[in-house]
Design an enzyme around this catalytic site. Structure first.
Site, PDB file in Angstrom:
ATOM      1  CD  GLU A  59     -32.784  33.403  -2.281  1.00 45.43           C
ATOM      2  OE1 GLU A  59     -33.109  34.310  -3.069  1.00 45.43           O
ATOM      3  OE2 GLU A  59     -33.360  32.311  -2.238  1.00 45.43           O
ATOM      4  N   GLY A  60     -29.550  37.525   0.423  1.00 43.94           N
ATOM      5  CA  GLY A  60     -29.048  38.884   0.311  1.00 43.94           C
ATOM      6  C   GLY A  60     -29.667  39.633  -0.855  1.00 43.94           C
ATOM      7  CB  THR A  61     -33.063  39.365  -2.303  1.00 45.12           C
ATOM      8  OG1 THR A  61     -33.087  37.953  -2.173  1.00 45.12           O
ATOM      9  CG2 THR A  61     -33.773  39.754  -3.564  1.00 45.12           C
ATOM     10  CD  GLN A  63     -28.373  43.177   1.878  1.00 44.67           C
ATOM     11  OE1 GLN A  63     -28.912  42.188   1.394  1.00 44.67           O
ATOM     12  NE2 GLN A  63     -28.717  43.651   3.058  1.00 44.67           N
TER      13      GLN A  63
END
Length: 82
Positions: A59-61, A63
């Site tokens: 999910e690249g939470t 970033q």
């Protein structure tokens, strides 16, 4: 009202980023403390550690939340700061 909304969005992003980071830290420390039992695929602890790491990667939470925080701090729009 717009200022309150901006502050709320920034604080929510800071909270989400911090919570994700802490969750990862705690589960990985627990696996480390549990030693070989922590790496056993039959244990719930191993699943939690794996899930927290995968959610962060897929999910690249971190970033995304950091980008939202930076935009709010700098007063930039999404087209100005990508």
């Amino acid at each position: 009202n717009k200022i309150k909304i901006r502050i709320t969005i920034k604080l929510a992003s800071i909270s989400k980023a911090k919570a994700g980071r802490i969750c990862n830290e705690i589960t990985l420390k627990c696996v480390e403390l549990a030693a070989t039992v922590g790496y056993n695929e039959d244990e719930l602890l191993e699943k939690w550690a794996r899930d927290s790491k995968i959610l962060d990667i897929f999910e690249g939470t971190q970033q995304i939340q950091q980008l939202i925080i930076a935009r709010r701090e700098l007063g930039k729009s999404s087209s100005e700061l990508k």
